[in-house]
Motif scaffolding. Sequence first.
Motif, PDB file in Angstrom:
ATOM      1  N   ASN A 355     -44.597  92.204  39.197  1.00 61.26           N
ATOM      2  CA  ASN A 355     -43.841  91.360  38.278  1.00 61.26           C
ATOM      3  C   ASN A 355     -44.591  90.063  37.987  1.00 61.26           C
ATOM      4  OD1 ASN A 355     -43.375  89.537  40.431  1.00 61.26           O
ATOM      5  ND2 ASN A 355     -41.505  90.611  41.018  1.00 61.26           N
ATOM      6  N   GLY A 356     -43.998  89.239  37.139  1.00 63.33           N
ATOM      7  CA  GLY A 356     -44.661  88.019  36.720  1.00 63.33           C
ATOM      8  C   GLY A 356     -44.878  87.027  37.845  1.00 63.33           C
ATOM      9  N   PHE A 357     -43.949  86.971  38.792  1.00 65.30           N
ATOM     10  CA  PHE A 357     -44.077  86.020  39.890  1.00 65.30           C
ATOM     11  C   PHE A 357     -45.249  86.401  40.802  1.00 65.30           C
ATOM     12  CE2 PHE A 357     -39.563  86.426  38.703  1.00 65.30           C
ATOM     13  CZ  PHE A 357     -39.381  85.167  38.159  1.00 65.30           C
ATOM     14  N   PHE A 362     -51.095  85.763  42.334  1.00 66.08           N
ATOM     15  CA  PHE A 362     -52.429  86.367  42.382  1.00 66.08           C
ATOM     16  C   PHE A 362     -53.424  85.537  41.581  1.00 66.08           C
ATOM     17  CE2 PHE A 362     -55.793  89.252  41.189  1.00 66.08           C
ATOM     18  CZ  PHE A 362     -55.950  90.088  42.290  1.00 66.08           C
ATOM     19  N   MET A 363     -53.018  85.142  40.375  1.00 68.04           N
ATOM     20  CA  MET A 363     -53.907  84.366  39.502  1.00 68.04           C
ATOM     21  C   MET A 363     -54.235  83.005  40.118  1.00 68.04           C
ATOM     22  SD  MET A 363     -54.563  85.988  36.502  1.00 68.04           S
ATOM     23  CE  MET A 363     -54.615  84.819  35.138  1.00 68.04           C
ATOM     24  N   ARG A 364     -53.250  82.379  40.729  1.00 67.00           N
ATOM     25  CA  ARG A 364     -53.477  81.060  41.322  1.00 67.00           C
ATOM     26  C   ARG A 364     -54.398  81.148  42.534  1.00 67.00           C
ATOM     27  NH1 ARG A 364     -48.043  77.786  42.243  1.00 67.00           N
ATOM     28  NH2 ARG A 364     -49.596  76.159  42.619  1.00 67.00           N
ATOM     29  N   THR A 370     -53.182  78.807  36.712  1.00 71.28           N
ATOM     30  CA  THR A 370     -51.746  78.626  36.899  1.00 71.28           C
ATOM     31  C   THR A 370     -51.050  78.674  35.544  1.00 71.28           C
ATOM     32  OG1 THR A 370     -52.133  77.216  38.821  1.00 71.28           O
ATOM     33  CG2 THR A 370     -49.935  77.144  37.839  1.00 71.28           C
ATOM     34  N   CYS A 371     -50.116  79.574  35.394  1.00 74.29           N
ATOM     35  CA  CYS A 371     -49.399  79.682  34.120  1.00 74.29           C
ATOM     36  C   CYS A 371     -48.290  78.641  34.059  1.00 74.29           C
ATOM     37  CB  CYS A 371     -48.838  81.091  33.933  1.00 74.29           C
ATOM     38  SG  CYS A 371     -47.324  81.442  34.841  1.00 74.29           S
ATOM     39  N   VAL A 396     -58.776  84.983  30.988  1.00 73.54           N
ATOM     40  CA  VAL A 396     -59.077  86.366  30.581  1.00 73.54           C
ATOM     41  C   VAL A 396     -59.620  87.161  31.763  1.00 73.54           C
ATOM     42  CG1 VAL A 396     -60.502  87.796  29.081  1.00 73.54           C
ATOM     43  CG2 VAL A 396     -59.438  85.711  28.174  1.00 73.54           C
ATOM     44  N   LEU A 397     -60.504  86.566  32.540  1.00 76.04           N
ATOM     45  CA  LEU A 397     -61.069  87.255  33.697  1.00 76.04           C
ATOM     46  C   LEU A 397     -59.994  87.596  34.711  1.00 76.04           C
ATOM     47  CD1 LEU A 397     -63.495  88.244  35.369  1.00 76.04           C
ATOM     48  CD2 LEU A 397     -63.702  85.898  36.269  1.00 76.04           C
ATOM     49  N   GLY A 398     -59.136  86.635  35.012  1.00 73.80           N
ATOM     50  CA  GLY A 398     -58.090  86.874  35.993  1.00 73.80           C
ATOM     51  C   GLY A 398     -57.154  87.997  35.601  1.00 73.80           C
ATOM     52  N   LEU A 399     -56.723  87.997  34.351  1.00 73.42           N
ATOM     53  CA  LEU A 399     -55.813  89.050  33.906  1.00 73.42           C
ATOM     54  C   LEU A 399     -56.508  90.404  33.829  1.00 73.42           C
ATOM     55  CD1 LEU A 399     -53.632  87.229  31.227  1.00 73.42           C
ATOM     56  CD2 LEU A 399     -52.843  88.293  33.337  1.00 73.42           C
TER      57      LEU A 399
END
Length: 508
Positions: A355-357, A362-364, A370-371, A396-399
């Motif tokens: 999910n988004g959370f 993961f991205m952070r 950080t979104c 872009v890399l993270g996603l």
Amino acid sequence: RMHVRCVGVTRHCTHRAPLVDALREMGSKERALDHPFYFPGHKRGSGSSDSLKAIVGQLALQHDLPELPELDNLFCPTGAIKEAQEMAAEAFGARETFFLVNGTTCGIQAAIMTLCNPGNTLVLPRNSHQAAFSAMVLAGAIPYYLEPEIDERFDLTFGVTAKMVQEGILNAAARDGGRLPAAVLVTSPTYHGACLDLKSIVGVCQTNGVRLIVDEAHGAHFKFHPDLPTTALEAGADIAVQSTHKVLTSMTQASMLHVGNRKVDRDRLALSLQTLQSSSPSYLLLASLDAARQQLQEHGTALLHESITLAQRAIEGLGNIPNIDLLRMESINAHSVIAVDPLRITVGLDGLDLNGFSADDFMREFYSVTCELPLSNSLTFAIGPGNTTGDIDALVLGLSKITQEFARSGGCAKAENLPVHLSSASWGCARVPPREAFYAPKTRVALEDAAGRVSAELLCPYPPGIPVVTPGEEITPASLSLLQEVLASGGSVSGASDPDLRKVLVLQ
């Protein structure tokens, strides 16, 4: 006081920032030699703790000053603040502009207090900002709620159409014995950048003689680039409230309220703002509004062009990544939306097995990205003048890495999908006005025993982000069932004083 004029430009010299100039002068080293027997107690930073100095620096503390005569008075401006607000009104296309140090929250509250008397009706979508609900307590207004459109693929709520506003005005009048609502409140753009057809909504309101407030918190930048959507003031709104700090460059909490025409009671609005704002406003916040306006008038088009170019770079890069969706105009299934802010990028995660959370965590952790807003099935990223090409490339890399690791196998149901179906049948049933509910004696009951009780809280399930029950509404069996369904599916409910929602605050 005589204003310096720039021939052939505007009433004021746009390159000037009168409040910034006044604060710079009062915070100068020469002034620091004065003997301050006024607040704040740190006395231009000389008494501040080392830990605070290490964060903000001596220079900021040196300029943290009170209402000295040279700095003007926010609530009765005659000097630098008056001129700065006049210059902001010219820049943003307002009849008059008020600086806000308590954020857009206090601007929405003041707008509703200005247009609504106790007992008047306010027409608004149920997914309006929480400031609207507190404002109805302050003003004694009675809500007539509109049901906003929902995008189930992204688990997002959008807005309302002009037809829905028209029906809301007429239905509210029928409920109130023929008396028209005092005002309509809409949000445009939404948190995700979805913009309503404000010109048509303005037309409906004007035809019916009803004032329109636009919560334009996320659209303060629209005025300053031709590729951005129409502003609320350009569409003809009576009042627009903007968070100058969101995409633009004022400090957090610094906002503006813009008046569009003479139909707004200026004195009552000023009194409302004086009631709601701090009597000791931060001049750093106020000066940041003046500085942001100056920056926009001098470099706004170029800065926003760079931001739009970066956003396009992000869209192109993300568009090549499988298993994610991008919320763009062509992908929105909602009649209320006529444009999308190009600087707001929402990524749908329906094709991933997280999910988004979790994606945000993961991205952070792994990519230092950080979104702005993670939700159950999406991530929203806000792009502004401070972003760089490096930021976009990291995004872009993270996603791309996330999609490689968490791509959902074909045919498998996503574990985090929350199958919540919300309709007006699930809403609470109005029993008492919000103000009466606020002041009434209260008690707590177990959630499973709450059906039939009148809620003292706003209960907003995510998804989809629309309050099922607002203060003063009865918790019906249908609304209780939906809340339980959301919790059982792994969703959350905001607004409740019990974070686990085991108990609900209700009227005795």
